[in-house]
Design a protein around this motif. Structure first.
Motif, mmCIF file in Angstrom:
data_model
loop_
_atom_site.group_PDB
_atom_site.id
_atom_site.type_symbol
_atom_site.label_atom_id
_atom_site.label_comp_id
_atom_site.label_asym_id
_atom_site.label_seq_id
_atom_site.Cartn_x
_atom_site.Cartn_y
_atom_site.Cartn_z
ATOM 1 N N GLY A 142 0.917 -1.360 -0.057
ATOM 2 C CA GLY A 142 0.058 0.035 0.043
ATOM 3 C C GLY A 142 0.743 1.167 0.078
ATOM 4 O O GLY A 142 1.981 1.274 -0.318
ATOM 5 N N ILE A 143 0.071 2.407 0.262
ATOM 6 C CA ILE A 143 0.873 3.681 0.218
ATOM 7 C C ILE A 143 0.805 4.052 1.693
ATOM 8 O O ILE A 143 -0.044 3.898 2.596
ATOM 9 C CB ILE A 143 0.069 4.797 -0.624
ATOM 10 C CG1 ILE A 143 -0.104 4.059 -1.974
ATOM 11 C CG2 ILE A 143 0.631 6.005 -0.439
ATOM 12 C CD1 ILE A 143 1.139 3.924 -2.640
ATOM 13 N N HIS A 163 -8.581 5.298 -7.805
ATOM 14 C CA HIS A 163 -7.271 4.802 -7.551
ATOM 15 C C HIS A 163 -6.923 3.751 -6.614
ATOM 16 O O HIS A 163 -7.637 3.400 -5.578
ATOM 17 C CB HIS A 163 -6.113 6.025 -7.421
ATOM 18 C CG HIS A 163 -6.206 7.070 -8.268
ATOM 19 N ND1 HIS A 163 -5.800 6.970 -9.605
ATOM 20 C CD2 HIS A 163 -6.742 8.344 -8.379
ATOM 21 C CE1 HIS A 163 -5.956 7.947 -10.305
ATOM 22 N NE2 HIS A 163 -6.600 8.796 -9.502
ATOM 23 N N ASP A 164 -6.207 2.703 -7.073
ATOM 24 C CA ASP A 164 -5.708 1.612 -6.073
ATOM 25 C C ASP A 164 -4.179 1.994 -5.663
ATOM 26 O O ASP A 164 -3.327 2.271 -6.344
ATOM 27 C CB ASP A 164 -5.685 0.154 -7.183
ATOM 28 C CG ASP A 164 -5.343 -1.044 -6.253
ATOM 29 O OD1 ASP A 164 -4.900 -0.932 -5.124
ATOM 30 O OD2 ASP A 164 -5.874 -1.877 -6.868
ATOM 31 N N PRO A 165 -4.206 1.681 -4.150
ATOM 32 C CA PRO A 165 -3.040 1.895 -3.438
ATOM 33 C C PRO A 165 -1.793 0.798 -3.960
ATOM 34 O O PRO A 165 -0.740 1.187 -3.668
ATOM 35 C CB PRO A 165 -3.386 1.779 -2.175
ATOM 36 C CG PRO A 165 -4.672 0.751 -2.137
ATOM 37 C CD PRO A 165 -5.298 1.095 -3.121
ATOM 38 N N ILE A 208 -1.137 2.534 -7.807
ATOM 39 C CA ILE A 208 -1.152 3.867 -8.186
ATOM 40 C C ILE A 208 0.483 4.392 -8.487
ATOM 41 O O ILE A 208 1.323 3.767 -7.717
ATOM 42 C CB ILE A 208 -1.652 4.775 -7.135
ATOM 43 C CG1 ILE A 208 -1.923 6.150 -7.678
ATOM 44 C CG2 ILE A 208 -0.813 4.500 -6.128
ATOM 45 C CD1 ILE A 208 -2.874 6.948 -6.624
ATOM 46 N N ASP A 209 0.543 5.203 -9.442
ATOM 47 C CA ASP A 209 1.674 5.589 -9.608
ATOM 48 C C ASP A 209 2.181 6.887 -8.716
ATOM 49 O O ASP A 209 1.367 8.051 -8.632
ATOM 50 C CB ASP A 209 2.040 6.509 -11.105
ATOM 51 C CG ASP A 209 3.315 7.066 -11.358
ATOM 52 O OD1 ASP A 209 4.161 7.280 -10.354
ATOM 53 O OD2 ASP A 209 3.361 7.488 -12.557
ATOM 54 N N CYS A 210 2.912 6.619 -7.470
ATOM 55 C CA CYS A 210 2.900 7.352 -6.456
ATOM 56 C C CYS A 210 3.678 8.949 -7.004
ATOM 57 O O CYS A 210 3.283 9.935 -6.094
ATOM 58 C CB CYS A 210 4.108 6.886 -5.470
ATOM 59 S SG CYS A 210 3.447 5.396 -4.759
ATOM 60 N N PHE A 214 4.310 9.491 1.443
ATOM 61 C CA PHE A 214 3.268 8.904 0.481
ATOM 62 C C PHE A 214 3.956 7.872 -0.443
ATOM 63 O O PHE A 214 3.245 7.836 -1.803
ATOM 64 C CB PHE A 214 2.575 9.847 -0.353
ATOM 65 C CG PHE A 214 1.707 10.520 0.697
ATOM 66 C CD1 PHE A 214 0.538 10.194 1.045
ATOM 67 C CD2 PHE A 214 2.475 11.739 1.732
ATOM 68 C CE1 PHE A 214 -0.546 10.892 2.270
ATOM 69 C CE2 PHE A 214 1.424 12.390 2.407
ATOM 70 C CZ PHE A 214 0.298 11.872 2.954
ATOM 71 N N SER A 215 4.742 6.966 -0.369
ATOM 72 C CA SER A 215 5.389 6.068 -1.131
ATOM 73 C C SER A 215 4.967 4.566 -0.953
ATOM 74 O O SER A 215 4.168 4.652 0.101
ATOM 75 C CB SER A 215 6.979 6.096 -1.393
ATOM 76 O OG SER A 215 7.271 7.404 -1.756
ATOM 77 N N ARG A 216 5.307 3.877 -1.813
ATOM 78 C CA ARG A 216 4.695 2.249 -1.687
ATOM 79 C C ARG A 216 5.760 1.732 -0.593
ATOM 80 O O ARG A 216 6.924 1.698 -0.905
ATOM 81 C CB ARG A 216 4.767 1.795 -3.027
ATOM 82 C CG ARG A 216 3.990 0.245 -2.943
ATOM 83 C CD ARG A 216 3.798 -0.235 -4.256
ATOM 84 N NE ARG A 216 2.477 0.550 -4.796
ATOM 85 C CZ ARG A 216 2.619 1.474 -5.733
ATOM 86 N NH1 ARG A 216 3.677 1.713 -6.568
ATOM 87 N NH2 ARG A 216 1.459 2.150 -6.325
ATOM 88 N N VAL A 217 4.793 0.898 0.513
ATOM 89 C CA VAL A 217 5.624 0.219 1.245
ATOM 90 C C VAL A 217 4.710 -1.070 1.507
ATOM 91 O O VAL A 217 3.772 -1.193 0.862
ATOM 92 C CB VAL A 217 6.040 0.788 2.933
ATOM 93 C CG1 VAL A 217 6.845 2.198 2.355
ATOM 94 C CG2 VAL A 217 4.600 1.314 3.347
#
Length: 475
Positions: free
Chosen positions: A15-16, A77-79, A82-84, A295-298
């Protein structure tokens, strides 16, 4: 506590950032509301949608990006995908036009300043993280209330789906406690990871379990690598400077690397010794949580606020103990089961239990996973988890300015180091001589959560958040 069937992929979610309970959970709630809304009436008939945030979601929602999450969720948008890098652009377009494409398809009027309301003085009865969606279509009103209960898990108020067959069907080796794990181990001789794998096969093929867990690891290691390459200042009024990239560069003596594999070679080759390893564990954890704060992907592990602990410990094992893919597989299965036990017997929500429910749980998970790949017994894995949590009991959640930055980012480094220490202690101990069991600690953690003053449960109304000179409005 409610008993449920929890998959390892419920504990580890992509997710984000910055928060699983305040960002990912509300995001998923927005998606679920749209599905329910579409069944009730055509989305094209909707005139407006409003979101009401309560309790902790209101008090720290700005700093945690709750408003951003629900807006992106309502926009389709999907977490996970999504393009962060485009999040700011998506939000700017909605704010500048006061219009939104509901589910990415149907245009409605939407003003982020007035259509997302933070009810600071009001909390819903079931859980501190409550939010209500209200949609208007002519004279008709559609409303749903959801609770984000930690780790990206959500519950819809008064919904039979919360106890659906998907969550309550019989697993071959159901486990709600450490005692259950020990029982299955004694009956079958299987390790924790083997017990979990048999349960996972009730949902999906064994090869899919492996492939999906390795993908989870790849997302984790990507967040470490990117965090180690990214300089600058974190968003929000605290103006916190990123440290992982600077530390990475210092440890590698200025050497650059274009990809993860080359970076890992340099990490292994550029030094050794306790201090060097300790610095890297801290760097790994800082890197992930600086990404999370941006707000990046982890990967929630089991939450976003604690997302750096398990990647840091696992990366430590891969980098300095020559960990292989099979080790990663077994580590994550073992760690996921410990997270599941804490969720069932206590909580993984800081708004319910303070930071012991996030960093404490993640440290316990990492300690058990590391003990497993070191060759520890089932009893030693459970002992490692107990030791790690025992020394997080009572930890409060007091994010300064409502941001998942101070003290959250540094706490991930502490959780990772405690996990490694707990594992080493367990491996050098005889669990038969232990006076405290993991089940004792799970119960104590839950009792401590119930006793803890609400100011210390992700409200930014106590602890460090009260004593650092910055107002919520600055963030």
């Amino acid at each position: 506590m409610q008993k449920e069937c929890i998959s390892v992929f419920d504990i580890f979610k992509i997710g984000i950032g910055p928060s699983s309970s305040h960002t990912l959970g509300p995001w998923r709630a927005a998606e679920q509301f749209l599905k329910a809304l579409a069944k009730a009436a055509p989305l094209a008939s909707m005139d407006s949608v409003q979101v009401h945030l309560y309790g902790s979601l209101a008090k720290t929602g700005k700093g945690h990006g709750t408003d951003i999450a629900v807006i992106l969720g309502l926009s389709g948008h999907d977490p996970v995908t999504i393009d962060c890098t485009r999040i700011d652009g998506f939000l700017h377009e909605i704010a500048s036009t006061n219009k939104m494409l509901l589910q990415g398809r149907e245009e409605i009027a939407f003003d982020p300043k007035t259509d997302v309301t933070f009810h600071m003085a009001e909390s819903l009865p079931f859980h501190p993280n409550g939010l209500t969606f209200v949609a208007l279509a002519g004279t008709e009103t559609f409303s749903e209330t959801y609770y984000s209960i930690g780790g990206g898990f959500i519950i819809q108020e008064n919904s039979a789906d919360n106890n659906s067959a998907e969550n309550t069907f019989q697993l071959p080796y159901p486990a709600d406690s450490a005692s259950d794990i020990l029982k299955w181990h004694q009956q079958t001789g299987m390790s924790i990871w083997e017990i979990v794998l048999e349960n996972e096969k009730a949902w999906r093929d064994k090869n899919d379990v492996r492939a999906n867990l390795i993908h989870i690891w790849h997302v984790m290691r990507e967040s470490i690598f990117l965090g180690c390459q990214t300089k600058g200042t974190l968003p929000g009024g605290l103006h916190v400077k990123r440290r992982a990239a600077e530390l990475n560069q210092k440890l590698l003596q200025g050497l650059d690397c274009a990809d993860y594999d080359r970076w890992l070679e340099l990490v292994r080759a550029s030094g050794d010794g306790f201090k060097y390893t300790l610095d890297w564990v801290s760097c790994f954890a800082l890197a992930v949580n600086e990404q999370n704060a941006s707000f990046s992907r982890v990967v929630t592990a089991p939450t976003n606020g604690a997302a750096g602990v398990i990647p840091a410990v696992l990366q430590y094992y891969v980098a300095f103990c020559n960990g292989q893919e099979e080790d990663i597989f077994r580590f994550l299965l073992t760690a996921g089961e410990i997270g599941s036990i804490f969720k069932k017997g206590a909580t993984i929500s800081a708004a319910m239990g303070g930071c012991q429910a996030e960093i404490g749980v993640s440290s316990a998970m990492a300690a058990a996973g590391l003990t497993q790949v070191y060759g520890g017994s089932v009893e030693q894995c459970l002992m490692a988890a107990e030791i790690a949590m025992e020394h997080h009991l009572g930890m409060t959640c007091d994010p300064v300015g409502g941001l998942v930055q101070i003290p959250c980012i540094e706490r991930n480094t502490m959780g990772a180091i405690k996990a490694i220490t707990a594992s080493q202690l367990a491996l050098q101990s005889n669990p038969g001589n232990a006076k405290v069991s993991l089940d004792n600690v799970v119960l104590t953690m839950w009792q401590t959560a119930l006793d803890m003053n609400n100011r210390y449960k992700e409200t930014s109304e106590g602890g460090l958040a009260l004593n650092i000179p910055i107002s919520l409005s600055e963030c």
